[in-house]
Enzyme design. Structure first.
Site, PDB file in Angstrom:
ATOM      1  N   TYR A   1       1.261  -1.229   0.025  1.00  0.00           N
ATOM      2  CA  TYR A   1      -0.254   0.204   0.105  1.00  0.00           C
ATOM      3  C   TYR A   1       0.932   1.219  -0.033  1.00  0.00           C
ATOM      4  CZ  TYR A   1      -2.884   4.026   2.140  1.00  0.00           C
ATOM      5  OH  TYR A   1      -3.632   4.685   2.341  1.00  0.00           O
TER       6      TYR A   1
HETATM    7  P1  NAD Z   1     -11.944   5.506   1.677  1.00  0.00           P
HETATM    8  O1  NAD Z   1     -12.312   3.743   1.168  1.00  0.00           O
HETATM    9  O2  NAD Z   1     -12.902   6.508   2.893  1.00  0.00           O
HETATM   10  O3  NAD Z   1     -12.462   6.260   0.451  1.00  0.00           O
HETATM   11  C1  NAD Z   1     -12.308   6.372  -0.660  1.00  0.00           C
HETATM   12  C2  NAD Z   1     -12.924   6.299  -1.996  1.00  0.00           C
HETATM   13  O4  NAD Z   1     -12.182   6.155  -2.764  1.00  0.00           O
HETATM   14  C3  NAD Z   1     -13.734   4.880  -1.481  1.00  0.00           C
HETATM   15  O5  NAD Z   1     -15.426   5.602  -1.318  1.00  0.00           O
HETATM   16  C4  NAD Z   1     -13.880   4.243  -3.073  1.00  0.00           C
HETATM   17  O6  NAD Z   1     -15.020   3.925  -3.366  1.00  0.00           O
HETATM   18  C5  NAD Z   1     -13.158   5.764  -3.843  1.00  0.00           C
HETATM   19  N1  NAD Z   1     -12.781   4.417  -4.939  1.00  0.00           N
HETATM   20  C6  NAD Z   1     -11.508   3.938  -4.909  1.00  0.00           C
HETATM   21  N2  NAD Z   1     -11.236   3.038  -6.129  1.00  0.00           N
HETATM   22  C7  NAD Z   1     -11.795   4.304  -6.971  1.00  0.00           C
HETATM   23  C8  NAD Z   1     -11.819   4.938  -8.276  1.00  0.00           C
HETATM   24  N3  NAD Z   1     -11.165   3.356  -9.070  1.00  0.00           N
HETATM   25  N4  NAD Z   1     -13.213   4.847  -9.501  1.00  0.00           N
HETATM   26  C9  NAD Z   1     -13.639   5.483  -7.908  1.00  0.00           C
HETATM   27  N5  NAD Z   1     -13.776   5.376  -6.916  1.00  0.00           N
HETATM   28  C10 NAD Z   1     -12.792   4.729  -5.995  1.00  0.00           C
HETATM   29  O7  NAD Z   1     -10.512   5.990   1.793  1.00  0.00           O
HETATM   30  P2  NAD Z   1      -9.870   7.429   3.226  1.00  0.00           P
HETATM   31  O8  NAD Z   1      -9.782   6.538   4.803  1.00  0.00           O
HETATM   32  O9  NAD Z   1     -11.558   8.284   3.216  1.00  0.00           O
HETATM   33  O10 NAD Z   1      -8.969   7.672   2.671  1.00  0.00           O
HETATM   34  C11 NAD Z   1      -9.212   8.692   1.202  1.00  0.00           C
HETATM   35  C12 NAD Z   1      -7.619   9.009   1.057  1.00  0.00           C
HETATM   36  O11 NAD Z   1      -6.734   9.338   1.541  1.00  0.00           O
HETATM   37  C13 NAD Z   1      -7.042   7.661   0.210  1.00  0.00           C
HETATM   38  O12 NAD Z   1      -6.564   7.910  -1.065  1.00  0.00           O
HETATM   39  C14 NAD Z   1      -6.138   7.346   0.980  1.00  0.00           C
HETATM   40  O13 NAD Z   1      -4.893   5.830   0.928  1.00  0.00           O
HETATM   41  C15 NAD Z   1      -5.769   8.232   1.698  1.00  0.00           C
HETATM   42  N6  NAD Z   1      -5.483   8.273   3.337  1.00  0.00           N
HETATM   43  C16 NAD Z   1      -6.177   8.394   4.267  1.00  0.00           C
HETATM   44  C17 NAD Z   1      -5.632   7.801   5.762  1.00  0.00           C
HETATM   45  C18 NAD Z   1      -7.345   7.262   6.397  1.00  0.00           C
HETATM   46  O14 NAD Z   1      -5.973   7.444   7.903  1.00  0.00           O
HETATM   47  N7  NAD Z   1      -7.723   7.240   6.661  1.00  0.00           N
HETATM   48  C19 NAD Z   1      -4.368   8.226   5.885  1.00  0.00           C
HETATM   49  C20 NAD Z   1      -3.998   8.535   4.872  1.00  0.00           C
HETATM   50  C21 NAD Z   1      -4.230   8.573   3.523  1.00  0.00           C
HETATM   51  C1  UGA Z   2      -4.255   4.435   8.533  1.00  0.00           C
HETATM   52  C2  UGA Z   2      -4.841   3.969   7.396  1.00  0.00           C
HETATM   53  O1  UGA Z   2      -5.797   2.841   7.406  1.00  0.00           O
HETATM   54  C3  UGA Z   2      -4.111   4.287   6.231  1.00  0.00           C
HETATM   55  O2  UGA Z   2      -5.424   4.220   4.984  1.00  0.00           O
HETATM   56  C4  UGA Z   2      -3.468   5.102   5.878  1.00  0.00           C
HETATM   57  O3  UGA Z   2      -2.639   5.408   4.798  1.00  0.00           O
HETATM   58  C5  UGA Z   2      -2.266   5.844   7.374  1.00  0.00           C
HETATM   59  O4  UGA Z   2      -3.780   5.614   8.457  1.00  0.00           O
HETATM   60  C6  UGA Z   2      -1.263   6.182   7.159  1.00  0.00           C
HETATM   61  O5  UGA Z   2      -1.511   6.967   8.014  1.00  0.00           O
HETATM   62  O6  UGA Z   2      -1.204   6.695   6.377  1.00  0.00           O
HETATM   63  P1  UGA Z   2      -2.666   2.409   9.902  1.00  0.00           P
HETATM   64  O7  UGA Z   2      -2.484   4.126  10.545  1.00  0.00           O
HETATM   65  O8  UGA Z   2      -2.860   1.385   9.960  1.00  0.00           O
HETATM   66  O9  UGA Z   2      -3.424   3.819   8.651  1.00  0.00           O
HETATM   67  O10 UGA Z   2      -4.226   3.268  11.194  1.00  0.00           O
HETATM   68  P2  UGA Z   2      -4.812   1.972  11.773  1.00  0.00           P
HETATM   69  O11 UGA Z   2      -5.315   0.888  10.778  1.00  0.00           O
HETATM   70  O12 UGA Z   2      -6.366   2.606  12.097  1.00  0.00           O
HETATM   71  O13 UGA Z   2      -4.429   0.630  12.852  1.00  0.00           O
HETATM   72  C7  UGA Z   2      -3.430   1.669  13.173  1.00  0.00           C
HETATM   73  C8  UGA Z   2      -3.169   0.936  14.528  1.00  0.00           C
HETATM   74  O14 UGA Z   2      -4.095  -0.120  14.659  1.00  0.00           O
HETATM   75  C9  UGA Z   2      -2.269  -0.288  13.383  1.00  0.00           C
HETATM   76  O15 UGA Z   2      -1.053  -0.703  13.830  1.00  0.00           O
HETATM   77  C10 UGA Z   2      -3.256  -1.608  13.335  1.00  0.00           C
HETATM   78  O16 UGA Z   2      -2.074  -3.498  13.349  1.00  0.00           O
HETATM   79  C11 UGA Z   2      -3.652  -1.668  14.562  1.00  0.00           C
HETATM   80  N1  UGA Z   2      -4.764  -2.299  14.249  1.00  0.00           N
HETATM   81  C12 UGA Z   2      -5.443  -1.888  13.493  1.00  0.00           C
HETATM   82  C13 UGA Z   2      -5.428  -3.764  15.474  1.00  0.00           C
HETATM   83  O17 UGA Z   2      -4.454  -3.792  16.563  1.00  0.00           O
HETATM   84  N2  UGA Z   2      -6.409  -3.969  15.435  1.00  0.00           N
HETATM   85  C14 UGA Z   2      -7.007  -3.906  14.139  1.00  0.00           C
HETATM   86  O18 UGA Z   2      -8.702  -4.663  14.348  1.00  0.00           O
HETATM   87  C15 UGA Z   2      -7.384  -2.955  13.287  1.00  0.00           C
END
Ligand code: NAD
Ligand code: UGA
Length: 332
Positions: free
Chosen positions: A162
């Site tokens: 990822y």
């Molecule tokens: P999410 O899964 O809730 O939202 C992503 C959306 O993108 C989904 O609704 C999905 O249907 C849509 N999507 C994916 N592929 C697509 C495609 N080919 N065409 C059209 N739509 C598509 O995820 P999120 O947590 O809201 O994350 C949003 C963005 O931020 C992502 O790029 C993720 O990698 C990035 N990000 C998220 C976090 C986090 O903590 N949530 C942290 C770092 C980066």
């Molecule tokens: C999150 C998002 O899911 C990613 O898409 C994003 O890119 C990333 O943040 C980011 O900051 O870039 P992550 O930090 O792994 O990733 O966030 P969580 O999915 O909330 O996990 C946090 C920690 O909790 C991880 O160590 C994971 O292994 C742990 N975890 C998660 C558990 O122990 N149990 C669970 O059920 C889920």
């Protein structure tokens, strides 16, 4: 640090914006904030309100709002120019999130949704001369770090498939912006573990709060001492809006912080906020998981004029209230 009662993030003046990933967690909050400021929002997502429960919950505040145009389409094969035409800014948030599932058979989908989709969006945006693309990158690009906060200039060591796709995505967007003939500025925001109302169901805080409310067992991968710079959704949205009008040399910026906490501290907070015990079971650390994320916020301050405002206690309390309300609605 304050609670979540701060005023809703103020959008800069944007006439027309495209938000990809608008049925997702972060995209739906961003679209809502833009609509509140009178921006016309073209929300693109391959999911729609009947796709699944989370898309329905994310889209509910948007559907029917004046100024919201929902486009259900896959970025991998839809005609993008009609969608992006006349936009002031494209917020490219669509993608496949989640560190741990990216090792498996889904890797192709990660490559498609995080790299190939970004290539199509950038290709169309640059051809149309869209002034700005803001792309969602990830703290995961840093890989394992020491206790020092990560700087945007640090050498990235992505530790999961990822993370590799997110690094490729941000660099691809920046490569387009670096072309001499390109009129599109790119800001790539490295979000750090975003949380708040409607957080994805696979993420830790949502699972910890659900476990506290339902009494189901919370699975912890590792010993619970791993730490994250948890970032509240309103702070994330505020930084993303600021990136839309920041200078063209913005480049890569960390969007992180609010509180740096371990998973054990998150569990304790979930217990305090609910007054209930969270049953916990420990499992081995998952491949690609890093022990620590910590953002250096200097560049965000100088380039976006942004710093996080919401602390973990206030943010988790707001997430909990939302979870209680949505669970009650589903049960009714
Ligand atoms: P999410 O899964 O809730 O939202 C992503 C959306 O993108 C989904 O609704 C999905 O249907 C849509 N999507 C994916 N592929 C697509 C495609 N080919 N065409 C059209 N739509 C598509 O995820 P999120 O947590 O809201 O994350 C949003 C963005 O931020 C992502 O790029 C993720 O990698 C990035 N990000 C998220 C976090 C986090 O903590 N949530 C942290 C770092 C980066
Ligand atoms: C999150 C998002 O899911 C990613 O898409 C994003 O890119 C990333 O943040 C980011 O900051 O870039 P992550 O930090 O792994 O990733 O966030 P969580 O999915 O909330 O996990 C946090 C920690 O909790 C991880 O160590 C994971 O292994 C742990 N975890 C998660 C558990 O122990 N149990 C669970 O059920 C889920």
């Amino acid at each position: 640090m304050t609670g979540t009662t701060q005023p809703v993030p103020q959008a800069p003046h944007i006439r027309r914006a495209v938000v990809t990933g608008s049925a997702g967690f972060i995209g739906s909050h961003l679209a809502h904030a833009l609509l509140r400021e009178g921006t016309t929002v073209i929300g693109v997502d391959r999911r729609h309100e009947t796709s699944d429960q989370s898309a329905a919950a994310n889209l509910a505040p948007l559907i029917g709002q004046p100024g919201f145009i929902a486009v259900t389409a896959d970025l991998l094969n839809c005609a993008l120019e009609p969608v992006l035409l006349d936009a002031d800014v494209v917020f490219h948030l669509a993608g496949m999130p989640g560190v741990r599932p990216s090792w498996g058979t889904q890797f192709g989908a990660y490559v498609q949704c995080n790299i190939l989709a970004a290539q199509r969006v950038m290709d169309a945006a640059t051809r149309l001369g869209v002034p700005r693309v803001v792309v969602a990158s990830s703290s995961s690009v840093y890989g394992p770090t020491t206790s020092q906060a990560s700087l945007e200039t640090d050498h990235p060591h992505p530790a999961s498939p990822y993370a590799v796709t997110k690094l490729a995505e941000e660099q691809l967007c920046l490569a387009h912006a670096g072309r001499p003939d390109c009129r599109t500025g790119v800001a790539a925001l490295r979000y750090f573990t975003v949380y708040g109302p409607r957080q994805r169901a696979d993420m830790f805080i949502q699972r910890a709060l659900s476990a506290a409310l339902t009494g189901t067992t919370l699975r912890v991968y590792g010993d619970g001492r791993q730490r994250r710079d948890f970032t509240y959704i309103d702070d994330t949205v505020a930084a993303t809006l600021a990136a839309a009008t920041a200078s063209n040399d913005t480049g890569v910026v960390n969007v992180g912080g609010g509180t740096n906490a371990s998973l054990t501290e998150v569990i304790q907070l979930a217990e305090q906020l609910t007054g209930r015990t969270v049953p916990v079971e420990y499992f081995t650390t998952r491949n690609g998981d890093v022990p620590l994320t910590r953002a250096d916020g200097s560049r965000a301050l100088t380039h976006l004029g942004w710093k996080p405002k919401v602390d973990l206690t206030s943010g988790m309390a707001a997430q909990l209230q939302h979870l209680i309300r949505s669970t009650a609605r589903q049960a009714a």
